[in-house]
Motif scaffolding. Sequence first.
Motif, short mmCIF file in Angstrom:
data_model
loop_
_atom_site.label_atom_id
_atom_site.label_comp_id
_atom_site.label_asym_id
_atom_site.label_seq_id
_atom_site.Cartn_x
_atom_site.Cartn_y
_atom_site.Cartn_z
N GLN A 81 -101.06 46.93 -25.54
CA GLN A 81 -101.87 48.13 -25.76
C GLN A 81 -101.00 49.26 -26.31
O GLN A 81 -101.41 49.97 -27.24
CB GLN A 81 -102.53 48.57 -24.46
CG GLN A 81 -103.66 47.66 -24.01
CD GLN A 81 -104.23 48.09 -22.66
OE1 GLN A 81 -103.65 48.92 -21.96
NE2 GLN A 81 -105.34 47.49 -22.27
N CYS A 82 -99.81 49.41 -25.75
CA CYS A 82 -98.91 50.48 -26.23
C CYS A 82 -98.52 50.22 -27.68
O CYS A 82 -98.47 51.16 -28.49
CB CYS A 82 -97.65 50.55 -25.36
SG CYS A 82 -97.95 51.24 -23.73
N ARG A 83 -98.23 48.97 -28.01
CA ARG A 83 -97.87 48.65 -29.40
C ARG A 83 -99.04 48.95 -30.32
O ARG A 83 -98.86 49.47 -31.42
CB ARG A 83 -97.47 47.18 -29.51
CG ARG A 83 -96.10 46.89 -28.97
CD ARG A 83 -95.74 45.44 -29.13
NE ARG A 83 -94.41 45.17 -28.63
CZ ARG A 83 -93.96 43.97 -28.31
NH1 ARG A 83 -94.76 42.92 -28.43
NH2 ARG A 83 -92.73 43.82 -27.87
N GLY A 84 -100.25 48.60 -29.86
CA GLY A 84 -101.44 48.88 -30.67
C GLY A 84 -101.61 50.38 -30.86
O GLY A 84 -101.92 50.84 -31.97
N ASN A 85 -101.41 51.17 -29.80
CA ASN A 85 -101.52 52.62 -29.90
C ASN A 85 -100.46 53.17 -30.85
O ASN A 85 -100.74 54.05 -31.66
CB ASN A 85 -101.38 53.29 -28.53
CG ASN A 85 -102.59 53.02 -27.64
OD1 ASN A 85 -103.63 52.61 -28.13
ND2 ASN A 85 -102.43 53.23 -26.35
N ASN A 117 -98.76 55.48 -35.89
CA ASN A 117 -97.91 55.38 -37.08
C ASN A 117 -98.76 55.32 -38.35
O ASN A 117 -98.42 55.92 -39.37
CB ASN A 117 -97.00 54.15 -37.00
CG ASN A 117 -95.88 54.34 -35.99
OD1 ASN A 117 -95.54 55.46 -35.66
ND2 ASN A 117 -95.32 53.23 -35.53
N SER A 118 -99.87 54.61 -38.30
CA SER A 118 -100.76 54.53 -39.46
C SER A 118 -101.34 55.90 -39.77
O SER A 118 -101.43 56.32 -40.93
CB SER A 118 -101.90 53.55 -39.21
OG SER A 118 -101.39 52.26 -39.05
N THR A 119 -101.74 56.63 -38.72
CA THR A 119 -102.31 57.97 -38.91
C THR A 119 -101.27 58.90 -39.50
O THR A 119 -101.55 59.68 -40.42
CB THR A 119 -102.82 58.52 -37.56
OG1 THR A 119 -103.75 57.60 -37.01
CG2 THR A 119 -103.48 59.87 -37.74
N VAL A 120 -100.05 58.85 -38.98
CA VAL A 120 -98.97 59.71 -39.48
C VAL A 120 -98.68 59.37 -40.94
O VAL A 120 -98.55 60.26 -41.78
CB VAL A 120 -97.70 59.56 -38.61
CG1 VAL A 120 -96.50 60.20 -39.28
CG2 VAL A 120 -97.94 60.15 -37.24
N THR A 121 -98.60 58.09 -41.26
CA THR A 121 -98.34 57.67 -42.63
C THR A 121 -99.47 58.13 -43.55
O THR A 121 -99.23 58.63 -44.66
CB THR A 121 -98.18 56.14 -42.70
OG1 THR A 121 -97.16 55.73 -41.80
CG2 THR A 121 -97.85 55.68 -44.09
N LEU A 122 -100.69 57.96 -43.08
CA LEU A 122 -101.84 58.38 -43.88
C LEU A 122 -101.81 59.89 -44.11
O LEU A 122 -102.04 60.36 -45.23
CB LEU A 122 -103.13 57.96 -43.17
CG LEU A 122 -104.42 58.23 -43.90
CD1 LEU A 122 -104.44 57.47 -45.24
CD2 LEU A 122 -105.61 57.82 -43.05
N THR A 123 -101.51 60.64 -43.04
CA THR A 123 -101.42 62.10 -43.17
C THR A 123 -100.32 62.49 -44.13
O THR A 123 -100.49 63.39 -44.97
CB THR A 123 -101.16 62.73 -41.79
OG1 THR A 123 -102.17 62.30 -40.88
CG2 THR A 123 -101.17 64.23 -41.87
#
Length: 108
Positions: free
Chosen positions: A79-83, A88-94
């Motif tokens: 779960q932590c890895r998924g979070n 990380n995806s959100t930060v990269t997208l931002t």
Amino acid sequence: MMSRPMVLVFLLLILIITSQFEWKQQMVSELDTSPSISQKQQQTSKREEIVKEKIILSQEKTIQRLNELVQTLREQLQQCRGNNDTINSTVTLTENVNELERHHILED
């Protein structure tokens, strides 16, 4: 009256016979106590086996609990890895959006 040697021989025979009788009685009593000792040893052995079985069962329960804890920890780690992947995806997208905006601003 008997002669002295005859009396001595007679007494010696009586002594031998009575000693043999007592010796046989001692052997019989020792044989009687032998099974009792053997039974006590068997009871002690059974008790030891029961205690060993209880220890083994206790250890198996502890191992089972530890395996369940390990499984729970693995699930939490997943779960932590998924979070983290989501963050990380959100930060990269931002970051990509910000870079596109800067690039768009520079083009204007």
